[in-house]
Design an enzyme around this catalytic site. Structure first.
Site, mmCIF file in Angstrom:
data_model
loop_
_atom_site.group_PDB
_atom_site.id
_atom_site.type_symbol
_atom_site.label_atom_id
_atom_site.label_comp_id
_atom_site.label_asym_id
_atom_site.label_seq_id
_atom_site.Cartn_x
_atom_site.Cartn_y
_atom_site.Cartn_z
ATOM 1 C CG HIS A 1 20.518 3.760 24.401
ATOM 2 N ND1 HIS A 1 20.327 5.086 24.114
ATOM 3 C CD2 HIS A 1 21.280 3.267 23.391
ATOM 4 C CE1 HIS A 1 20.943 5.387 22.964
ATOM 5 N NE2 HIS A 1 21.516 4.295 22.507
ATOM 6 C CG ASP B 1 16.714 5.970 22.720
ATOM 7 O OD1 ASP B 1 16.798 5.896 23.958
ATOM 8 O OD2 ASP B 1 16.902 7.042 22.103
#
Ligand SMILES: *[C@@H]1O[C@H](CO)[C@@H](O)[C@H](O)[C@H]1NC(C)=O
Ligand SMILES: *[C@@H]1O[C@H](CO)[C@@H](O)[C@H](O)[C@H]1NC(C)=O
Ligand SMILES: *[C@@H]1O[C@H](CO)[C@@H](O)[C@H](O)[C@H]1NC(C)=O
Ligand SMILES: *[C@@H]1O[C@H](CO)[C@@H](O)[C@H](O)[C@H]1NC(C)=O
Length: 432
Positions: free
Chosen positions: A259, A236
């Site tokens: 991310h 993430d």
């Protein structure tokens, strides 16, 4: 300065003395308390939480003490809270391997902790060492088979409730985390909440790219943060900056995979969000969905101000530059457009260079509250080799100016008004 590993006998004496004023000599030396002296089995199987807490409690009362998890040992530790207030300059020296219970994330809800190593109410504290803190989570979709973990194969983690954060600081100040490695968290790896004066240096965080919700470093309500010379790979956000954060400085950080660096999501359920004074420089993002992103939900109040991303090198990043004021993670009524939005003002992108696999830049600002004062200087992005098909850059309600090289030309699609930024049509309804 010298250290002494304290024997059980000496320790018992120390503990007895604690009720009395500490001898002056104790303050001058640094005292090292090994968890081995507190009964740790150090076999990677037996729970050593009690030994760790006992060593912590003893060290907490001695100025400049060190709790040592020695190298060459593996310490299995069930979830613990290590709290202050403690004497100044306490250190947790992690030279060995500290292991979380391997199945912690699948414990039934009442027993499942929100965090594994929960540090709170500390002032002047350091975690350091050449060791590893391993969450032992196998959340990678590839690594889980339906036979041994049926719920893992579906990816619907949300339905079973929150998973534990690995290392969390709450209400702590002047904290340094350096040199250690943190891996395989069931969720966020390193979190600071309601804290300040934080330094993270030379830390390695690693989890598989397809492990869900595994943020690298997560900041909320935390000011004066420095994250330097660290390498973060996870499933993430590399660094996630939430409401209440200001003066956050990131330098020489590698994000691969993940991310990217993210401010938000902010303003969910019409909430107030304030983030300001963030600098990310010399950032290297590879194999990621985004490199530098700001995301806010529709609705909400407050602002994101004075954010600078400079010298960002990207390789194989889907969308390197992103502002998404229509952020929504599950569809439905929550995603409807609203009249309010967290305002975004003053965002600079300087020297963002490298390859993208989907869209070089996407600045999607809200209709209710356009982004203002967006600056782009020298942005050079080209399609990654083998990218299946790319999309042109988008600027939607984003005001500011582009200077220097813009490649592709469309990344400088900012709108101009009054030469620089469109004045706000509505006053801020909340000042952060
Ligand atoms: C912060 O903590 C470090 C190490 O624990 C200590 O040396 C320093 O004096 C502290 N600074 C302040 C301002 O408390
Ligand atoms: C960074 O951390 C690693 C692992 O603990 C260590 O070997 C190395 O010496 C550290 N580097 C610096 C500059 O402190
Ligand atoms: C923007 O934020 C940076 C980093 O905290 C700070 O050094 C700078 O003074 C801020 N600029 C303004 C105009 O507030
Ligand atoms: C919200 O507004 C944007 C920009 O005007 C538009 O593209 C999008 O379709 C709207 N979304 C919904 C759910 O109406």
């Amino acid at each position: 300065m010298w250290s002494s590993v304290v024997s059980v006998a000496f320790l018992a004496a120390t503990l007895l003395c604690l009720a009395l004023p500490a001898p002056a000599v104790a303050a001058a030396r640094s005292t090292t308390l090994s968890v081995l002296s507190f009964g740790a089995a150090a076999d990677g199987v037996t729970d050593d939480a009690e030994a760790l807490v006992a060593a912590w409690q003893a060290a907490c009362r001695v100025p400049r003490a060190t709790v040592l998890l020695p190298s060459g040992h593996r310490f299995l530790v069930s979830p613990v809270t290590l709290q202050g207030p403690c004497s100044a300059r306490l250190t947790l020296q992690v030279d060995g391997t500290v292991l979380a219970p391997p199945d912690m994330d699948s414990w039934p809800k009442p027993r499942r902790p929100l965090q594994w190593l929960n540090f709170k109410w500390l002032n002047g504290f350091t975690i350091q060492g050449a060791g590893t803190v391993d969450g032992q989570s196998i959340t990678s979709l590839q690594n889980s088979s339906p036979a041994n973990a049926p719920q893992r194969s579906t990816g619907h983690w949300h339905s079973s409730g929150a998973k534990p954060t690995l290392v969390r600081f709450y209400s702590s100040f002047n904290v340094t985390v350096r040199n250690i490695r943190i891996s395989n968290s069931p969720q966020c790896h390193l979190k600071f909440d309601s804290s300040g004066s934080i330094k993270v240096k030379n830390v390695t965080i690693s989890s598989p790219g397809d492990s869900l919700n595994t943020d690298g470093i997560h900041l909320q309500n935390t000011r004066d943060v420095e994250i330097r010379s660290s390498s973060i790979g996870c499933g993430d956000d590399c660094v996630s900056i939430q409401t209440g954060c200001s003066n956050v400085h990131m330098k020489n950080v590698v994000c691969n995979p993940g991310h990217g660096i993210s401010v938000g999501g902010l303003g969910k359920d019409n909430s107030l969000a304030c983030v300001s004074d963030v600098v990310a420089e010399n950032i290297n993002v590879q194999n990621a969905l985004y490199a530098v992103r700001i995301k806010t939900w529709q609705g909400g109040v407050g602002s994101v101000r004075n954010i600078t991303f400079s010298n960002v090198r990207v390789a194989n990043v889907a969308t390197p530059i992103a502002i998404d004021q229509f952020y929504c993670d599950r569809g439905g009524a929550r995603c409807a457009n609203r009249t309010g939005a967290v305002a975004i003002a003053g965002v600079a992108y300087r020297r963002v260079v490298g390859t993208y696999s989907f869209q070089p830049a996407r600045l999607a600002c809200s209709d209710a509250r356009p982004c203002t004062g967006v600056t782009m200087v020298d942005v050079r992005l080209s399609p990654a080799a083998g990218a299946p098909g790319t999309v042109a850059p988008l600027c939607w309600n984003s005001y500011g100016e582009a200077r220097g090289t813009m490649e592709p030309l469309g990344v400088g699609c900012l709108q101009r008004s009054n030469g620089y930024a469109m004045p706000l049509t509505q006053p801020f309804n909340y000042t952060c």
